[in-house]
Design a protein around this motif. Sequence first.
Motif, PDB file in Angstrom:
ATOM      1  N   LYS A 189       0.467  -1.050   0.060  1.00 57.93           N
ATOM      2  CA  LYS A 189       0.128  -0.549   0.072  1.00 57.93           C
ATOM      3  C   LYS A 189       1.052   0.962   0.001  1.00 57.93           C
ATOM      4  N   HIS A 190       1.258   0.967   0.704  1.00 55.13           N
ATOM      5  CA  HIS A 190       2.529   2.422   1.308  1.00 55.13           C
ATOM      6  C   HIS A 190       3.797   2.768  -0.324  1.00 55.13           C
ATOM      7  N   PHE A 191       4.085   1.380  -0.741  1.00 53.09           N
ATOM      8  CA  PHE A 191       5.181   1.489  -2.355  1.00 53.09           C
ATOM      9  C   PHE A 191       3.504   2.142  -3.521  1.00 53.09           C
ATOM     10  N   LEU A 192       2.652   1.754  -3.016  1.00 50.04           N
ATOM     11  CA  LEU A 192       1.904   1.999  -4.254  1.00 50.04           C
ATOM     12  C   LEU A 192       1.162   3.333  -4.232  1.00 50.04           C
ATOM     13  N   ASP A 193       1.444   3.870  -3.122  1.00 45.61           N
ATOM     14  CA  ASP A 193       1.049   5.834  -2.769  1.00 45.61           C
ATOM     15  C   ASP A 193       2.120   6.338  -3.013  1.00 45.61           C
ATOM     16  N   ARG A 194       3.167   5.600  -2.604  1.00 50.75           N
ATOM     17  CA  ARG A 194       4.432   6.385  -3.846  1.00 50.75           C
ATOM     18  C   ARG A 194       4.421   6.883  -4.724  1.00 50.75           C
ATOM     19  N   LEU A 195       3.935   5.071  -5.710  1.00 46.68           N
ATOM     20  CA  LEU A 195       4.006   5.403  -7.055  1.00 46.68           C
ATOM     21  C   LEU A 195       3.303   6.581  -7.476  1.00 46.68           C
ATOM     22  N   LYS A 196       1.992   6.844  -6.650  1.00 44.72           N
ATOM     23  CA  LYS A 196       0.765   7.788  -7.568  1.00 44.72           C
ATOM     24  C   LYS A 196       1.520   8.985  -7.112  1.00 44.72           C
ATOM     25  N   GLU A 197       2.640   9.243  -5.366  1.00 44.34           N
ATOM     26  CA  GLU A 197       3.046  10.302  -5.959  1.00 44.34           C
ATOM     27  C   GLU A 197       3.799  10.966  -7.076  1.00 44.34           C
ATOM     28  N   THR A 198       4.751   9.559  -7.400  1.00 40.98           N
ATOM     29  CA  THR A 198       5.909  10.111  -8.516  1.00 40.98           C
ATOM     30  C   THR A 198       4.986  10.463  -9.837  1.00 40.98           C
ATOM     31  N   ARG A 199       3.814  10.275 -10.192  1.00 42.22           N
ATOM     32  CA  ARG A 199       2.855   9.812 -11.059  1.00 42.22           C
ATOM     33  C   ARG A 199       2.677  11.145 -11.430  1.00 42.22           C
ATOM     34  N   GLN A 200       2.045  12.096 -10.282  1.00 44.89           N
ATOM     35  CA  GLN A 200       1.530  13.423  -9.952  1.00 44.89           C
ATOM     36  C   GLN A 200       3.304  14.240 -10.742  1.00 44.89           C
ATOM     37  N   GLU A 201       4.165  14.158  -9.968  1.00 51.77           N
ATOM     38  CA  GLU A 201       4.908  14.747 -10.158  1.00 51.77           C
ATOM     39  C   GLU A 201       5.647  14.707 -11.596  1.00 51.77           C
ATOM     40  N   LEU A 202       5.713  13.481 -12.192  1.00 49.95           N
ATOM     41  CA  LEU A 202       5.469  13.773 -13.261  1.00 49.95           C
ATOM     42  C   LEU A 202       4.505  14.112 -14.384  1.00 49.95           C
ATOM     43  N   LYS A 203       3.638  14.547 -14.345  1.00 51.81           N
ATOM     44  CA  LYS A 203       2.546  15.180 -14.284  1.00 51.81           C
ATOM     45  C   LYS A 203       3.156  16.503 -14.585  1.00 51.81           C
ATOM     46  N   ILE A 204       3.221  17.091 -13.400  1.00 52.57           N
ATOM     47  CA  ILE A 204       3.254  18.631 -13.199  1.00 52.57           C
ATOM     48  C   ILE A 204       4.894  18.430 -14.951  1.00 52.57           C
ATOM     49  N   HIS A 205       5.555  17.640 -14.099  1.00 53.87           N
ATOM     50  CA  HIS A 205       7.271  18.268 -14.801  1.00 53.87           C
ATOM     51  C   HIS A 205       6.999  18.182 -16.219  1.00 53.87           C
ATOM     52  N   PHE A 206       6.047  17.605 -16.794  1.00 54.25           N
ATOM     53  CA  PHE A 206       5.950  17.052 -18.221  1.00 54.25           C
ATOM     54  C   PHE A 206       5.097  18.458 -18.849  1.00 54.25           C
ATOM     55  N   LYS A 207       3.494  18.751 -17.934  1.00 52.40           N
ATOM     56  CA  LYS A 207       2.947  20.014 -18.332  1.00 52.40           C
ATOM     57  C   LYS A 207       3.799  21.099 -18.256  1.00 52.40           C
ATOM     58  N   THR A 208       5.022  21.506 -17.034  1.00 51.25           N
ATOM     59  CA  THR A 208       5.676  22.261 -17.950  1.00 51.25           C
ATOM     60  C   THR A 208       6.686  21.717 -18.911  1.00 51.25           C
ATOM     61  N   ILE A 209       7.626  21.582 -19.040  1.00 50.64           N
ATOM     62  CA  ILE A 209       8.255  20.957 -20.435  1.00 50.64           C
ATOM     63  C   ILE A 209       7.357  21.234 -21.374  1.00 50.64           C
ATOM     64  N   PHE A 210       5.996  20.214 -21.732  1.00 50.85           N
ATOM     65  CA  PHE A 210       5.197  20.768 -22.752  1.00 50.85           C
ATOM     66  C   PHE A 210       4.731  22.198 -23.099  1.00 50.85           C
ATOM     67  N   LYS A 211       3.897  23.182 -21.683  1.00 50.41           N
ATOM     68  CA  LYS A 211       4.149  24.811 -21.920  1.00 50.41           C
ATOM     69  C   LYS A 211       5.418  25.576 -22.378  1.00 50.41           C
ATOM     70  N   SER A 212       6.979  25.101 -22.092  1.00 47.82           N
ATOM     71  CA  SER A 212       7.761  25.790 -22.783  1.00 47.82           C
ATOM     72  C   SER A 212       8.127  25.633 -24.109  1.00 47.82           C
ATOM     73  N   MET A 213       8.231  24.234 -24.243  1.00 49.35           N
ATOM     74  CA  MET A 213       7.590  24.109 -26.073  1.00 49.35           C
ATOM     75  C   MET A 213       7.073  24.897 -26.749  1.00 49.35           C
ATOM     76  N   HIS A 214       6.331  24.537 -26.210  1.00 46.62           N
ATOM     77  CA  HIS A 214       4.324  24.930 -27.619  1.00 46.62           C
ATOM     78  C   HIS A 214       4.228  26.809 -26.857  1.00 46.62           C
ATOM     79  N   HIS A 215       5.813  27.924 -26.303  1.00 49.56           N
ATOM     80  CA  HIS A 215       5.518  29.210 -25.936  1.00 49.56           C
ATOM     81  C   HIS A 215       6.483  29.698 -26.946  1.00 49.56           C
TER      82      HIS A 215
END
Length: 153
Positions: free
Chosen positions: A127-153
């Motif tokens: 359960k702990h590892f799954l929670d950590r995995l979800k957190e990491t995925r959320q961080e990755l989504k935010i990171h990729f959104k930032t990269i995509f925004k900077s590529m399209h400006h």
Amino acid sequence: MRLSSCYLFQGLSESQLDQIRAIGSETPIKGGQWLFHEGDSAEQMYVLKNGAVELLTTVDEVELPITIVRKPGNCFGTSTLVPPHQYSLSARCAEDGLLLSMQKTDLEQLIKSDLEMGHALLVNLAKHFLDRLKETRQELKIHFKTIFKSMHH
């Protein structure tokens, strides 16, 4: 420090917690001291009694801090419970303190002698590892959104 405050020991009976305490030994730690390195054979698991321990990883010789364990009762080094029994991060003491350390072999014996406890530990760990995995995925989504925004400006 209450063992039951650690995610790993949630739902265990008082007698099961006593058995875990019984296999633990108090280990004083000093700031700057390494407890283990990423990739080392995981022979011990730790519960923080007091002080602070930094968990980190190394990428191309650069240390990346992952988290600092400060809350008494929090555990780390749980790779002792899961094959291939190698630490996935390094641990360095950030401040002087005290740990409860448990040998892998003692933990294995305890789990074999009390399958219900073993089941609870592994469910809590998963359960702990799954929670950590979800957190990491959320961080990755935010990171990729930032990269995509900077590529399209």
